[in-house]
Scaffold this active site. Sequence first.
Site, PDB file in Angstrom:
ATOM      1  N   HIS A 122       0.870  -1.189   0.000  1.00  0.00           N
ATOM      2  CA  HIS A 122       0.000   0.000   0.000  1.00  0.00           C
ATOM      3  C   HIS A 122       0.902   1.233   0.000  1.00  0.00           C
ATOM      4  CE1 HIS A 122      -2.710   2.989   1.919  1.00  0.00           C
ATOM      5  NE2 HIS A 122      -3.713   2.209   1.562  1.00  0.00           N
ATOM      6  N   ASP A 199       3.422  -4.542   7.754  1.00  0.00           N
ATOM      7  CA  ASP A 199       2.206  -3.743   7.662  1.00  0.00           C
ATOM      8  C   ASP A 199       1.035  -4.683   7.931  1.00  0.00           C
ATOM      9  OD1 ASP A 199      -0.119  -2.554   6.814  1.00  0.00           O
ATOM     10  OD2 ASP A 199       0.718  -1.716   4.973  1.00  0.00           O
ATOM     11  N   GLN A 202      -4.245  -4.813   7.160  1.00  0.00           N
ATOM     12  CA  GLN A 202      -5.325  -5.702   6.713  1.00  0.00           C
ATOM     13  C   GLN A 202      -5.317  -7.018   7.488  1.00  0.00           C
ATOM     14  OE1 GLN A 202      -7.739  -5.041   4.447  1.00  0.00           O
ATOM     15  NE2 GLN A 202      -6.936  -3.072   3.769  1.00  0.00           N
ATOM     16  N   CYS A 364      -4.739   2.628  -3.643  1.00  0.00           N
ATOM     17  CA  CYS A 364      -3.472   3.102  -3.058  1.00  0.00           C
ATOM     18  C   CYS A 364      -2.368   2.069  -3.271  1.00  0.00           C
ATOM     19  CB  CYS A 364      -3.602   3.392  -1.562  1.00  0.00           C
ATOM     20  SG  CYS A 364      -4.768   4.670  -1.181  1.00  0.00           S
TER      21      CYS A 364
HETATM   22  N1  PLP Z   1      -1.561  -0.624   4.629  1.00  0.00           N
HETATM   23  C1  PLP Z   1      -2.560  -1.323   4.081  1.00  0.00           C
HETATM   24  C2  PLP Z   1      -2.284  -2.717   3.576  1.00  0.00           C
HETATM   25  C3  PLP Z   1      -3.832  -0.772   3.979  1.00  0.00           C
HETATM   26  O1  PLP Z   1      -4.833  -1.472   3.418  1.00  0.00           O
HETATM   27  C4  PLP Z   1      -4.062   0.535   4.471  1.00  0.00           C
HETATM   28  C5  PLP Z   1      -5.377   1.177   4.353  1.00  0.00           C
HETATM   29  O2  PLP Z   1      -6.114   0.945   3.431  1.00  0.00           O
HETATM   30  C6  PLP Z   1      -2.984   1.227   5.046  1.00  0.00           C
HETATM   31  C7  PLP Z   1      -1.759   0.617   5.117  1.00  0.00           C
HETATM   32  C8  PLP Z   1      -3.163   2.599   5.602  1.00  0.00           C
HETATM   33  O3  PLP Z   1      -3.765   2.484   6.848  1.00  0.00           O
HETATM   34  P1  PLP Z   1      -4.345   3.707   7.683  1.00  0.00           P
HETATM   35  O4  PLP Z   1      -5.674   4.042   7.104  1.00  0.00           O
HETATM   36  O5  PLP Z   1      -4.452   3.144   9.062  1.00  0.00           O
HETATM   37  O6  PLP Z   1      -3.381   4.799   7.647  1.00  0.00           O
END
Ligand code: PLP
Length: 406
Positions: A122, A199, A202, A364
């Site tokens: 992302h 990360d 999800q 994204c």
């Molecule tokens: N990483 C992943 C895999 C995501 O799906 C998202 C949000 O869609 C994020 C990071 C960003 O997260 P946040 O909304 O908590 O900043």
Amino acid sequence: MYDVNAIRRDFPILSREVNGKPLVYLDNGASAQKPQVVIDAITKGYAEEYANVHRGLHYLSNLATEKYEGVRGIIARFLGVKDEEEIVYTTGTTMGINLVAYGWAMPNLEPGDEIVLSVMEHHANIVPWHFLRERQGAVIKWVDVDSTGWLDPQKVIDAIGPRTKLVAVTHCSNVLGSIVDVRAICDGARAKGVPVLVDGSQAAVHMPVNVAEIGCDFYAVTGHKLYGPSASGAIWISRKRMDEMRPFMGGGDMIREVTRDSVTYNDPPMKFEAGTPGIVQQIGLGVALEYMMGLGMTNIAAHEASLRDYARARLDGLNWVQVQGTTRDKAAIFSFTLDGAGHAHDISTILDKRGVAVRAGQHCAGPLMDHLGLNATCRASFGLYNTTEEVDVLVDALELAHELLG
Ligand code: PLP
């Protein structure tokens, strides 16, 4: 027993209609709906228990501080962390990863040092590393996924060279749903002495997570996807890496003493938490995590696995639907395009008329979309309250979209 209909009654929004049809909410990958217990906690937090934290010597401030600080232990339990002081509060995964980029990577990377990323990341786990590339000459090394959306852990390990300072990888793709074997990646990276940031934005929503078993150094989660309030979240940082970090944001709460000429910092985790935080949001997150743990993370995972299998079978039955990401080990997240049909936005607009909420666009994830050779997809992402009947409504709505646009 996992009684999905009873669970649905915990989420007031699920009983509303959209465009004259019962809401079928399949945009959980973007943000999840909130159970009544979380809504009540937010209301109570403001109506009866609100004051700033860590500051006051009065009753309400002490009460708010106690409730707010109590959430650290809940997050620690949720992530299998023993020492709750390794939990840093954030507004979400984006903030958590930026904290690592500014606080840990910037002081520790020299020009030419490398950060290994998968192509499935992302933007929250890409753009902070581009900052390091632009500002201090770091090099980003990309690891591709195969045609099913599977990331081979060995490929990630093989990409680690003598100049690699960090591996930053998602635990679950927000586009394809692919689950990444982060444990194998951490084993290989540790053998080469390289830390790993995971990360978990999800993954933590869909399956039990134990950071000690994974063996990573940083694990970031998102409160608003975990059925908690927006702008809540946390990152777990191992004690060793915390000791290597400098603070990122400066301000109140993160200091011990400030004079005209000097500043000394608070101990972690507060060293990394400047300013008035999202007090009620974080309290709401604690309630959301208790709610999930009450249902049982393994039960949630089992329910979603059956939804995934059902959705996969139904979508496979439509030979004009192209699902991206067919690897077996995936969460109930389906990105797709329709043969001959218009833009993903047109498809999602038709689905919306049937009350079905999906996301359309790039999600994204620019590098992944380039890798797939697509401009956009529709994404149906399921949560703990979704049902197989809702999969059927999605399929009916797709048939309509195919008829109108095909
Ligand atoms: N990483 C992943 C895999 C995501 O799906 C998202 C949000 O869609 C994020 C990071 C960003 O997260 P946040 O909304 O908590 O900043």
